[in-house]
Motif scaffolding. Structure first.
Motif, PDB file in Angstrom:
ATOM      1  N   HIS A  41       0.832  -1.213   0.000  1.00 47.57           N
ATOM      2  CA  HIS A  41       0.000   0.000   0.000  1.00 47.57           C
ATOM      3  C   HIS A  41       0.861   1.255   0.000  1.00 47.57           C
ATOM      4  CE1 HIS A  41      -3.480  -2.504   1.522  1.00 47.57           C
ATOM      5  NE2 HIS A  41      -3.998  -1.833   0.516  1.00 47.57           N
ATOM      6  N   PHE A  42       1.887   1.290   0.838  1.00 49.35           N
ATOM      7  CA  PHE A  42       2.720   2.489   0.905  1.00 49.35           C
ATOM      8  C   PHE A  42       3.453   2.712  -0.410  1.00 49.35           C
ATOM      9  CE2 PHE A  42       3.319   1.760   5.745  1.00 49.35           C
ATOM     10  CZ  PHE A  42       2.003   2.114   5.949  1.00 49.35           C
ATOM     11  N   GLY A  43       3.930   1.642  -1.012  1.00 51.10           N
ATOM     12  CA  GLY A  43       4.655   1.775  -2.269  1.00 51.10           C
ATOM     13  C   GLY A  43       3.783   2.282  -3.397  1.00 51.10           C
ATOM     14  N   ILE A  44       2.535   1.869  -3.407  1.00 50.94           N
ATOM     15  CA  ILE A  44       1.648   2.267  -4.507  1.00 50.94           C
ATOM     16  C   ILE A  44       1.053   3.657  -4.296  1.00 50.94           C
ATOM     17  CG2 ILE A  44      -0.556   1.734  -5.633  1.00 50.94           C
ATOM     18  CD1 ILE A  44       0.101  -1.225  -5.214  1.00 50.94           C
ATOM     19  N   TYR A  45       0.612   3.959  -3.077  1.00 47.45           N
ATOM     20  CA  TYR A  45      -0.205   5.158  -2.860  1.00 47.45           C
ATOM     21  C   TYR A  45       0.533   6.356  -2.283  1.00 47.45           C
ATOM     22  CZ  TYR A  45      -4.196   2.287  -3.953  1.00 47.45           C
ATOM     23  OH  TYR A  45      -5.080   1.476  -4.594  1.00 47.45           O
ATOM     24  N   TYR A  46       1.775   6.217  -1.855  1.00 47.41           N
ATOM     25  CA  TYR A  46       2.449   7.354  -1.226  1.00 47.41           C
ATOM     26  C   TYR A  46       2.723   8.469  -2.231  1.00 47.41           C
ATOM     27  CZ  TYR A  46       5.410   9.958   1.934  1.00 47.41           C
ATOM     28  OH  TYR A  46       5.917  10.935   2.734  1.00 47.41           O
ATOM     29  N   GLU A  47       3.213   8.125  -3.387  1.00 44.83           N
ATOM     30  CA  GLU A  47       3.547   9.145  -4.395  1.00 44.83           C
ATOM     31  C   GLU A  47       2.320   9.906  -4.878  1.00 44.83           C
ATOM     32  OE1 GLU A  47       6.319  10.419  -5.840  1.00 44.83           O
ATOM     33  OE2 GLU A  47       7.427   9.346  -4.294  1.00 44.83           O
ATOM     34  N   LEU A  48       1.177   9.257  -4.931  1.00 44.56           N
ATOM     35  CA  LEU A  48      -0.025   9.925  -5.422  1.00 44.56           C
ATOM     36  C   LEU A  48      -0.440  11.079  -4.515  1.00 44.56           C
ATOM     37  CD1 LEU A  48      -2.159   6.817  -6.441  1.00 44.56           C
ATOM     38  CD2 LEU A  48      -0.844   8.340  -7.921  1.00 44.56           C
ATOM     39  N   ASN A  49      -0.165  10.992  -3.251  1.00 41.30           N
ATOM     40  CA  ASN A  49      -0.612  12.015  -2.322  1.00 41.30           C
ATOM     41  C   ASN A  49       0.408  13.116  -2.083  1.00 41.30           C
ATOM     42  OD1 ASN A  49      -3.329  11.263  -1.418  1.00 41.30           O
ATOM     43  ND2 ASN A  49      -2.296   9.334  -0.996  1.00 41.30           N
ATOM     44  N   GLU A  50       1.567  13.002  -2.670  1.00 37.11           N
ATOM     45  CA  GLU A  50       2.511  14.115  -2.610  1.00 37.11           C
ATOM     46  C   GLU A  50       2.021  15.293  -3.451  1.00 37.11           C
ATOM     47  OE1 GLU A  50       5.344  14.867  -0.963  1.00 37.11           O
ATOM     48  OE2 GLU A  50       4.999  13.085   0.250  1.00 37.11           O
ATOM     49  N   LEU A  51       1.083  15.039  -4.334  1.00 35.18           N
ATOM     50  CA  LEU A  51       0.530  16.090  -5.185  1.00 35.18           C
ATOM     51  C   LEU A  51      -0.662  16.795  -4.547  1.00 35.18           C
ATOM     52  CD1 LEU A  51       0.618  14.043  -8.524  1.00 35.18           C
ATOM     53  CD2 LEU A  51       2.327  15.678  -7.684  1.00 35.18           C
ATOM     54  N   ALA A  52      -0.937  16.466  -3.288  1.00 34.34           N
ATOM     55  CA  ALA A  52      -2.090  17.057  -2.588  1.00 34.34           C
ATOM     56  C   ALA A  52      -1.868  18.555  -2.377  1.00 34.34           C
ATOM     57  CB  ALA A  52      -2.285  16.362  -1.250  1.00 34.34           C
ATOM     58  N   PRO A  53      -2.958  19.320  -2.170  1.00 37.60           N
ATOM     59  CA  PRO A  53      -2.817  20.759  -1.920  1.00 37.60           C
ATOM     60  C   PRO A  53      -2.019  21.021  -0.646  1.00 37.60           C
ATOM     61  CG  PRO A  53      -5.144  20.133  -2.101  1.00 37.60           C
ATOM     62  CD  PRO A  53      -4.338  18.900  -2.231  1.00 37.60           C
ATOM     63  N   ALA A  54      -1.470  22.196  -0.541  1.00 35.13           N
ATOM     64  CA  ALA A  54      -0.595  22.542   0.578  1.00 35.13           C
ATOM     65  C   ALA A  54      -1.310  22.479   1.918  1.00 35.13           C
ATOM     66  CB  ALA A  54      -0.006  23.935   0.362  1.00 35.13           C
ATOM     67  N   ARG A  55      -2.587  22.820   1.965  1.00 36.09           N
ATOM     68  CA  ARG A  55      -3.302  22.816   3.243  1.00 36.09           C
ATOM     69  C   ARG A  55      -3.546  21.395   3.760  1.00 36.09           C
ATOM     70  NH1 ARG A  55      -7.718  24.493  -0.331  1.00 36.09           N
ATOM     71  NH2 ARG A  55      -9.125  22.696  -0.486  1.00 36.09           N
ATOM     72  N   ALA A  56      -3.530  20.401   2.858  1.00 32.81           N
ATOM     73  CA  ALA A  56      -3.739  19.014   3.268  1.00 32.81           C
ATOM     74  C   ALA A  56      -2.430  18.293   3.572  1.00 32.81           C
ATOM     75  CB  ALA A  56      -4.503  18.270   2.184  1.00 32.81           C
ATOM     76  N   LYS A  57      -1.299  18.967   3.387  1.00 35.02           N
ATOM     77  CA  LYS A  57      -0.001  18.323   3.607  1.00 35.02           C
ATOM     78  C   LYS A  57       0.198  17.925   5.054  1.00 35.02           C
ATOM     79  CE  LYS A  57       2.252  18.673  -0.372  1.00 35.02           C
ATOM     80  NZ  LYS A  57       2.718  17.555  -1.115  1.00 35.02           N
ATOM     81  N   GLY A  58      -0.267  18.727   5.992  1.00 32.60           N
ATOM     82  CA  GLY A  58      -0.085  18.412   7.407  1.00 32.60           C
ATOM     83  C   GLY A  58      -0.814  17.137   7.811  1.00 32.60           C
ATOM     84  N   VAL A  59      -2.053  17.023   7.372  1.00 30.09           N
ATOM     85  CA  VAL A  59      -2.836  15.818   7.675  1.00 30.09           C
ATOM     86  C   VAL A  59      -2.221  14.611   6.979  1.00 30.09           C
ATOM     87  CG1 VAL A  59      -5.097  14.731   7.449  1.00 30.09           C
ATOM     88  CG2 VAL A  59      -4.938  17.146   8.006  1.00 30.09           C
ATOM     89  N   PHE A  60      -1.776  14.803   5.742  1.00 32.61           N
ATOM     90  CA  PHE A  60      -1.146  13.708   5.009  1.00 32.61           C
ATOM     91  C   PHE A  60       0.111  13.223   5.725  1.00 32.61           C
ATOM     92  CE2 PHE A  60       2.231  12.587   1.992  1.00 32.61           C
ATOM     93  CZ  PHE A  60       1.745  11.357   1.574  1.00 32.61           C
ATOM     94  N   HIS A  61       0.958  14.139   6.153  1.00 31.49           N
ATOM     95  CA  HIS A  61       2.203  13.744   6.819  1.00 31.49           C
ATOM     96  C   HIS A  61       1.933  13.070   8.156  1.00 31.49           C
ATOM     97  CE1 HIS A  61       4.981  15.255   3.878  1.00 31.49           C
ATOM     98  NE2 HIS A  61       4.408  16.469   3.892  1.00 31.49           N
ATOM     99  N   PHE A  62       0.953  13.562   8.903  1.00 28.33           N
ATOM    100  CA  PHE A  62       0.604  12.917  10.169  1.00 28.33           C
ATOM    101  C   PHE A  62       0.075  11.504   9.919  1.00 28.33           C
ATOM    102  CE2 PHE A  62      -2.594  11.830  13.379  1.00 28.33           C
ATOM    103  CZ  PHE A  62      -1.804  11.846  14.512  1.00 28.33           C
ATOM    104  N   SER A  63      -0.827  11.381   8.972  1.00 31.59           N
ATOM    105  CA  SER A  63      -1.415  10.081   8.657  1.00 31.59           C
ATOM    106  C   SER A  63      -0.346   9.107   8.152  1.00 31.59           C
ATOM    107  CB  SER A  63      -2.518  10.254   7.612  1.00 31.59           C
ATOM    108  OG  SER A  63      -3.057   9.020   7.248  1.00 31.59           O
ATOM    109  N   ALA A  64       0.516   9.582   7.285  1.00 34.42           N
ATOM    110  CA  ALA A  64       1.586   8.726   6.765  1.00 34.42           C
ATOM    111  C   ALA A  64       2.542   8.320   7.873  1.00 34.42           C
ATOM    112  CB  ALA A  64       2.335   9.448   5.651  1.00 34.42           C
ATOM    113  N   GLY A  65       2.870   9.255   8.756  1.00 39.23           N
ATOM    114  CA  GLY A  65       3.770   8.938   9.873  1.00 39.23           C
ATOM    115  C   GLY A  65       3.182   7.886  10.803  1.00 39.23           C
ATOM    116  N   MET A  66       1.899   7.980  11.091  1.00 34.36           N
ATOM    117  CA  MET A  66       1.253   6.994  11.974  1.00 34.36           C
ATOM    118  C   MET A  66       1.152   5.629  11.306  1.00 34.36           C
ATOM    119  SD  MET A  66       0.821   8.501  14.807  1.00 34.36           S
ATOM    120  CE  MET A  66       2.266   9.504  14.493  1.00 34.36           C
ATOM    121  N   ALA A  67       0.878   5.615  10.001  1.00 41.16           N
ATOM    122  CA  ALA A  67       0.806   4.340   9.282  1.00 41.16           C
ATOM    123  C   ALA A  67       2.180   3.683   9.207  1.00 41.16           C
ATOM    124  CB  ALA A  67       0.233   4.558   7.887  1.00 41.16           C
TER     125      ALA A  67
END
Length: 168
Positions: free
Chosen positions: A72-98
């Motif tokens: 899952h991390f290998g497939i979906y991590y790169e797709l979410n690097e393109l997220a808007p700047a305001r969603a980066k914090g939630v993305f990084h927290f979620s990725a860090g916990m996973a």
């Protein structure tokens, strides 16, 4: 040095919390389905304290989710690097916990394996497949003749009795 006893409830609770936090932003629905299913088996292992099968299934499920989480991390991590700047914090927290959840799983597997052994599981895991054994103590040599058998009645049955029921 003795291995510290870790409670199975603590293992399930920590992985449940990290899975919930890991699912907040970016992982597909197969990630929570797989992880929460394994945690449900962990709840079963908590409820039945003497069940070897519950702990073994929880251990195997944890090992399998290690593999699926990496995929899952290998497939979906790169797709979410393109997220808007305001969603980066939630993305990084979620990725860090996973990722923290994934890093703790081998340690949890070690402690769950210790619980498996404490509940009476043996060192080698048996999945129920038939195996060939080299123990030949139960066999009778064909070179030796039993005194009770005679050539006229090779199966040691009484002449007037019914044939024995065969068990297969």
């Amino acid at each position: 040095m003795e291995i510290p006893a870790i409670n199975l409830k603590a293992i399930v609770l920590v992985h449940w919390l990290l899975t919930v936090w890991g699912c907040m932003a970016w992982l597909p629905s197969s990630f929570p389905w797989g992880n929460f299913s394994v945690l449900a088996v962990g709840v079963w292992a908590i409820a039945q304290r003497d069940s070897i099968d519950a702990v073994l299934m929880f251990l195997v499920g944890m090992i399998l989710t290690i593999l699926t989480d990496i995929i899952h991390f290998g497939i979906y991590y790169e797709l979410n690097e393109l997220a808007p700047a305001r969603a980066k914090g939630v993305f990084h927290f979620s990725a860090g916990m996973a990722i923290l959840n994934l890093l703790l799983k081998p340690v949890s597997c070690f402690f769950v394996y210790q619980m498996y052994r404490e509940r009476g599981g043996d060192y080698n895991v048996n999945f129920g497949f038939p195996s060939v054994s080299r123990n030949r103590d139960a066999y009778q040599s064909i070179d030796q003749q039993d005194e009770s058998s005679n050539p006229a009645n090779p199966f040691n049955q009484a002449q007037d009795s019914k044939p024995a029921v065969r068990t297969y």
